[in-house]
Write a protein that holds these residues in place. Sequence first.
Motif, PDB file in Angstrom:
ATOM      1  N   SER A 131      15.105  13.383  26.962  1.00  0.00           N
ATOM      2  CA  SER A 131      16.040  14.477  27.244  1.00  0.00           C
ATOM      3  C   SER A 131      17.478  13.965  27.326  1.00  0.00           C
ATOM      4  O   SER A 131      18.427  14.647  26.920  1.00  0.00           O
ATOM      5  CB  SER A 131      15.657  15.199  28.533  1.00  0.00           C
ATOM      6  OG  SER A 131      15.675  14.316  29.641  1.00  0.00           O
ATOM      7  N   LYS A 132      17.657  12.750  27.840  1.00  0.00           N
ATOM      8  CA  LYS A 132      18.997  12.161  27.898  1.00  0.00           C
ATOM      9  C   LYS A 132      19.551  11.957  26.490  1.00  0.00           C
ATOM     10  O   LYS A 132      20.735  12.213  26.226  1.00  0.00           O
ATOM     11  CB  LYS A 132      18.953  10.823  28.639  1.00  0.00           C
ATOM     12  CG  LYS A 132      18.655  10.935  30.129  1.00  0.00           C
ATOM     13  CD  LYS A 132      18.566   9.553  30.756  1.00  0.00           C
ATOM     14  CE  LYS A 132      18.193   9.633  32.233  1.00  0.00           C
ATOM     15  NZ  LYS A 132      18.012   8.286  32.840  1.00  0.00           N
ATOM     16  N   ALA A 133      18.687  11.502  25.585  1.00  0.00           N
ATOM     17  CA  ALA A 133      19.110  11.274  24.200  1.00  0.00           C
ATOM     18  C   ALA A 133      19.455  12.585  23.507  1.00  0.00           C
ATOM     19  O   ALA A 133      20.408  12.656  22.727  1.00  0.00           O
ATOM     20  CB  ALA A 133      18.005  10.538  23.436  1.00  0.00           C
ATOM     21  N   VAL A 134      18.676  13.640  23.797  1.00  0.00           N
ATOM     22  CA  VAL A 134      18.947  14.954  23.204  1.00  0.00           C
ATOM     23  C   VAL A 134      20.334  15.439  23.624  1.00  0.00           C
ATOM     24  O   VAL A 134      21.094  15.970  22.809  1.00  0.00           O
ATOM     25  CB  VAL A 134      17.865  15.973  23.612  1.00  0.00           C
ATOM     26  CG1 VAL A 134      18.277  17.384  23.193  1.00  0.00           C
ATOM     27  CG2 VAL A 134      16.521  15.606  22.985  1.00  0.00           C
ATOM     28  N   LYS A 135      20.664  15.253  24.895  1.00  0.00           N
ATOM     29  CA  LYS A 135      21.977  15.673  25.385  1.00  0.00           C
ATOM     30  C   LYS A 135      23.099  14.858  24.742  1.00  0.00           C
ATOM     31  O   LYS A 135      24.199  15.372  24.498  1.00  0.00           O
ATOM     32  CB  LYS A 135      22.033  15.535  26.899  1.00  0.00           C
ATOM     33  CG  LYS A 135      21.149  16.530  27.635  1.00  0.00           C
ATOM     34  CD  LYS A 135      21.113  16.262  29.125  1.00  0.00           C
ATOM     35  CE  LYS A 135      20.160  17.216  29.834  1.00  0.00           C
ATOM     36  NZ  LYS A 135      20.036  16.901  31.291  1.00  0.00           N
ATOM     37  N   LYS A 136      22.820  13.597  24.444  1.00  0.00           N
ATOM     38  CA  LYS A 136      23.804  12.734  23.787  1.00  0.00           C
ATOM     39  C   LYS A 136      23.857  13.001  22.275  1.00  0.00           C
ATOM     40  O   LYS A 136      24.746  12.521  21.592  1.00  0.00           O
ATOM     41  CB  LYS A 136      23.437  11.262  24.025  1.00  0.00           C
ATOM     42  CG  LYS A 136      23.634  10.797  25.458  1.00  0.00           C
ATOM     43  CD  LYS A 136      22.882   9.482  25.709  1.00  0.00           C
ATOM     44  CE  LYS A 136      23.405   8.323  24.901  1.00  0.00           C
ATOM     45  NZ  LYS A 136      24.636   7.743  25.496  1.00  0.00           N
ATOM     46  N   GLN A 137      22.843  13.742  21.766  1.00  0.00           N
ATOM     47  CA  GLN A 137      22.675  14.004  20.335  1.00  0.00           C
ATOM     48  C   GLN A 137      22.540  12.701  19.542  1.00  0.00           C
ATOM     49  O   GLN A 137      23.130  12.519  18.473  1.00  0.00           O
ATOM     50  CB  GLN A 137      23.824  14.855  19.792  1.00  0.00           C
ATOM     51  CG  GLN A 137      23.827  16.281  20.329  1.00  0.00           C
ATOM     52  CD  GLN A 137      24.873  17.163  19.687  1.00  0.00           C
ATOM     53  OE1 GLN A 137      26.072  16.991  19.955  1.00  0.00           O
ATOM     54  NE2 GLN A 137      24.458  18.085  18.839  1.00  0.00           N
ATOM     55  N   VAL A 138      21.724  11.826  20.103  1.00  0.00           N
ATOM     56  CA  VAL A 138      21.384  10.555  19.473  1.00  0.00           C
ATOM     57  C   VAL A 138      19.864  10.405  19.554  1.00  0.00           C
ATOM     58  O   VAL A 138      19.286  10.646  20.625  1.00  0.00           O
ATOM     59  CB  VAL A 138      22.059   9.359  20.187  1.00  0.00           C
ATOM     60  CG1 VAL A 138      21.662   8.045  19.520  1.00  0.00           C
ATOM     61  CG2 VAL A 138      23.568   9.521  20.195  1.00  0.00           C
ATOM     62  N   PRO A 139      19.171  10.045  18.473  1.00  0.00           N
ATOM     63  CA  PRO A 139      17.717   9.861  18.532  1.00  0.00           C
ATOM     64  C   PRO A 139      17.346   8.876  19.640  1.00  0.00           C
ATOM     65  O   PRO A 139      18.006   7.847  19.807  1.00  0.00           O
ATOM     66  CB  PRO A 139      17.383   9.295  17.149  1.00  0.00           C
ATOM     67  CG  PRO A 139      18.476   9.781  16.268  1.00  0.00           C
ATOM     68  CD  PRO A 139      19.708   9.800  17.117  1.00  0.00           C
ATOM     69  N   PHE A 140      16.285   9.185  20.389  1.00  0.00           N
ATOM     70  CA  PHE A 140      15.971   8.340  21.548  1.00  0.00           C
ATOM     71  C   PHE A 140      15.557   6.922  21.164  1.00  0.00           C
ATOM     72  O   PHE A 140      15.752   5.992  21.937  1.00  0.00           O
ATOM     73  CB  PHE A 140      14.918   9.004  22.454  1.00  0.00           C
ATOM     74  CG  PHE A 140      13.561   9.226  21.851  1.00  0.00           C
ATOM     75  CD1 PHE A 140      12.635   8.185  21.760  1.00  0.00           C
ATOM     76  CD2 PHE A 140      13.171  10.486  21.424  1.00  0.00           C
ATOM     77  CE1 PHE A 140      11.369   8.398  21.234  1.00  0.00           C
ATOM     78  CE2 PHE A 140      11.904  10.715  20.910  1.00  0.00           C
ATOM     79  CZ  PHE A 140      11.007   9.663  20.803  1.00  0.00           C
ATOM     80  N   THR A 141      15.032   6.733  19.951  1.00  0.00           N
ATOM     81  CA  THR A 141      14.693   5.369  19.525  1.00  0.00           C
ATOM     82  C   THR A 141      15.948   4.539  19.249  1.00  0.00           C
ATOM     83  O   THR A 141      15.893   3.311  19.231  1.00  0.00           O
ATOM     84  CB  THR A 141      13.803   5.391  18.268  1.00  0.00           C
ATOM     85  OG1 THR A 141      14.406   6.209  17.270  1.00  0.00           O
ATOM     86  CG2 THR A 141      12.419   5.924  18.603  1.00  0.00           C
ATOM     87  N   ILE A 142      17.077   5.227  19.033  1.00  0.00           N
ATOM     88  CA  ILE A 142      18.362   4.552  18.840  1.00  0.00           C
ATOM     89  C   ILE A 142      19.073   4.377  20.175  1.00  0.00           C
ATOM     90  O   ILE A 142      19.571   3.293  20.499  1.00  0.00           O
ATOM     91  CB  ILE A 142      19.271   5.359  17.885  1.00  0.00           C
ATOM     92  CG1 ILE A 142      18.599   5.557  16.522  1.00  0.00           C
ATOM     93  CG2 ILE A 142      20.630   4.686  17.746  1.00  0.00           C
ATOM     94  CD1 ILE A 142      18.441   4.305  15.703  1.00  0.00           C
ATOM     95  N   ALA A 143      19.117   5.457  20.962  1.00  0.00           N
ATOM     96  CA  ALA A 143      19.843   5.426  22.238  1.00  0.00           C
ATOM     97  C   ALA A 143      19.137   4.567  23.290  1.00  0.00           C
ATOM     98  O   ALA A 143      19.794   3.871  24.068  1.00  0.00           O
ATOM     99  CB  ALA A 143      20.016   6.852  22.769  1.00  0.00           C
ATOM    100  N   PHE A 144      17.804   4.625  23.304  1.00  0.00           N
ATOM    101  CA  PHE A 144      17.030   3.894  24.311  1.00  0.00           C
ATOM    102  C   PHE A 144      15.850   3.184  23.640  1.00  0.00           C
ATOM    103  O   PHE A 144      14.691   3.574  23.807  1.00  0.00           O
ATOM    104  CB  PHE A 144      16.519   4.853  25.394  1.00  0.00           C
ATOM    105  CG  PHE A 144      17.605   5.658  26.058  1.00  0.00           C
ATOM    106  CD1 PHE A 144      18.396   5.096  27.050  1.00  0.00           C
ATOM    107  CD2 PHE A 144      17.847   6.979  25.677  1.00  0.00           C
ATOM    108  CE1 PHE A 144      19.406   5.835  27.660  1.00  0.00           C
ATOM    109  CE2 PHE A 144      18.848   7.735  26.283  1.00  0.00           C
ATOM    110  CZ  PHE A 144      19.635   7.152  27.277  1.00  0.00           C
ATOM    111  N   PRO A 145      16.131   2.143  22.874  1.00  0.00           N
ATOM    112  CA  PRO A 145      15.082   1.476  22.089  1.00  0.00           C
ATOM    113  C   PRO A 145      13.995   0.803  22.928  1.00  0.00           C
ATOM    114  O   PRO A 145      12.890   0.565  22.423  1.00  0.00           O
ATOM    115  CB  PRO A 145      15.865   0.435  21.270  1.00  0.00           C
ATOM    116  CG  PRO A 145      17.121   0.203  22.045  1.00  0.00           C
ATOM    117  CD  PRO A 145      17.459   1.517  22.658  1.00  0.00           C
ATOM    118  N   SER A 146      14.287   0.504  24.189  1.00  0.00           N
ATOM    119  CA  SER A 146      13.293  -0.165  25.048  1.00  0.00           C
ATOM    120  C   SER A 146      12.541   0.812  25.944  1.00  0.00           C
ATOM    121  O   SER A 146      11.734   0.402  26.779  1.00  0.00           O
ATOM    122  CB  SER A 146      13.981  -1.232  25.917  1.00  0.00           C
ATOM    123  OG  SER A 146      14.598  -2.219  25.116  1.00  0.00           O
ATOM    124  N   SER A 147      12.783   2.105  25.782  1.00  0.00           N
ATOM    125  CA  SER A 147      12.125   3.106  26.626  1.00  0.00           C
ATOM    126  C   SER A 147      10.647   3.224  26.276  1.00  0.00           C
ATOM    127  O   SER A 147      10.200   2.800  25.200  1.00  0.00           O
ATOM    128  CB  SER A 147      12.802   4.467  26.449  1.00  0.00           C
ATOM    129  OG  SER A 147      12.600   4.951  25.129  1.00  0.00           O
TER     130      SER A 147
END
Length: 289
Positions: free
Chosen positions: A234-250
Amino acid sequence: MSDQAQALRNLIKNKSTEQTRNTRIITVTSGKGGVGKSNFTLNFALALQKKGFKVLVFDADIGLANIDVLMGMSPKYNLYHLLKKEKTIWEIIQTGYNDLQFIAGGSGFNDLIRLTEEQLDYFEKQISQLNGHVDFILFDTGAGLSKETLKFILAAQETIVVTTPEPTSITDAYAIIKMVHSMDYHTPFRLVVNRVTDLREGRQTADKISMVAKQFLQLDIPTIGYVMDDSSVSKAVKKQVPFTIAFPSSDASKSIGELADNFIANQVPSETQAGAVKGFLNKMLKMLK
């Protein structure tokens, strides 16, 4: 000179790979909205690219096309411009994160049913050029049992059904599998369970669908994997960045990586794979007439 020679060898190698690449057509769908289907499609595509495959995402969700929104982009051209013969297929292909190629659908798919024979012929010739251009074309369809979604499922080589552990999501996922099966189409389905709290919950959810499909439809529905419920998404969606890019270690990103590995390891060869795009178009256009 040696650097130039190596560059030439690399160019020849790349051209050879381009010519022999088999494009596989995959529809990604869900029984209901709100299960994270588009977010999964986008990050799954990025995971496949990270593993060396070339992928194109085709946003085929007519009412709620949002692949571009998830990347914070506003495409200048979409499928509509192709159908109106204003642009070529290469001109409507956009490039997102990590050079991921995608085509925005917009209202274009609504116009497919109103095309003249001349326009359909142009559309077919343009889309056919994608065969061999990428390894995978992922069609992100609308959720539910709409006429448009069914056409994509029936025309594709395989369909990934995205569900969650919620009872309504499970029921609706099974309903879309049952509907396609009742139409006597032998579409291979594979299952992804999104937003699981742990692997146990993921397995239990997948087992519910696969056991019912086996018992009542005599269908085997393999599971590709599970994606962890993760606040990073959800954090990545708000940033409009794919979560695998924004948070690769999640946890969610790790889940997608493992899922992509499993998907590749269990690819089933197709006799018509070399002409996948042509076969897809033939089926699609036949249903439109």
